[in-house]
Every structure is written in C-alpha cells, then in structure tokens.
Design a protein around this motif. Structure first.
Motif: not given
Length: 161
Positions: A80-89, A91-99, A109-113, A146-147
């Motif tokens: 029900g959600f997508n993530i983006r990011g990781g060690k390479a960025s 900056l961490g892992i973020f929620i990029s989309k919530v269905v 959950l919200q985009e930007g968490d 965290r947002y």
C-alpha cells in the motif's frame, strides 16, 4: 572591549570601528546567539493575522516527531506504499507514495515520511534493495517513521527510484 553589532553585545579585542564584515569567533558572542538570513534575501513577510492560516507558519511541531505505524500484511497482499532512497542517497528511506484507502493510508503513512526502522531493523543507513526485501517478506510490519519533507525533497532530487 565590548561593542554592539547587529543588536548583540559582543566582547572583542578589536575596536568597533573595524570592518563589520569581519568574522567574530563563536566564543566571543554572548548568549543567545541567533543567526539570521542575509540582508539581501530576507524571508517573505506575512502579516501576523494571516500567519495563523498560512502553511509556512505552522507552529505545531508534533507532526515531525517519530511515530509508530503497525501494518498487517496477508500473504500475497500489497504493502500500500512505495519507498525511495537508501544508503546511496545518504538521506535514508522515504515513503514516496501511499495508495489511497489502503491499510498504509489508514494507518497514517504519508509521502515524505522517513522510515527510521522496520521490525527493529535500522533503516537510516540501509540499501534500497535490502529495505524492499524486509518490507515484502514481513507479515507484520512495525515501522518507526517521522515526517521529514525537507530531506525527502532533497532525496527526490538525488535519486531515480
């Protein structure tokens, strides 16, 4: 010698008539130290009565505190959600989309968490593929998020997934 610069009383060995652009050692400032934006680019001014309803003047900081989200995922079900990011960025892992109307959406959950941890696994310095694997294989997901819209925006500019 004590002189007044930018509204602060400052102890200094140099005279006040010297160049005002000269950097003052941090230890020479009296408390409290307040750093303001440069004179050339001040922040936009909004009348005080309009600040209450303006999104840039929200004083409610609890929205940025870490919170816990619990999701139960039946076998074969989507997260029900997508993530983006990781060690390479870096900056961490973020929620990029919530269905919409998904369990993730209903759980808050919200985009930007930023995902801080999942099932006690630290997500602040994890590879994207490893994060996806943990999320897809878990039946019960206990997430600490965290947002953090500022770093999310920076992260979106750096990554493609």
């Amino acid at each position: 010698m004590v002189c007044r610069r930018a509204g602060l009383m400052v102890r200094s060995r140099s005279s006040c008539s010297k160049n005002m652009d000269q950097k003052i050692p941090y230890d020479d400032y009296q408390l409290p130290v307040v750093f303001l934006p440069s004179y050339e680019s001040p922040p936009a001014w909004i009348p005080p009565q309009e600040r209450i309803h303006h999104p840039d003047y929200n004083n409610e900081l609890t929205q940025f505190l870490p919170r816990t989200v619990v999701l139960n995922k039946p076998p074969g079900a989507q997260l029900g959600f997508n993530i983006r990011g990781g060690k390479a960025s870096q900056l961490g892992i973020f929620i990029s989309k919530v269905v919409p109307d998904s369990d993730a959406h209903r759980a808050g959950l919200q985009e930007g968490d930023q995902v801080l941890s999942v099932n006690d696994v630290d997500f602040q310095d994890i590879e994207h593929s490893k994060a996806v694997e943990i999320l897809k294989t878990a039946r019960e997901i206990l997430m600490k998020v965290r947002y953090f819209p500022y770093n999310y925006q920076r992260q979106k500019e750096r990554t493609v997934h």
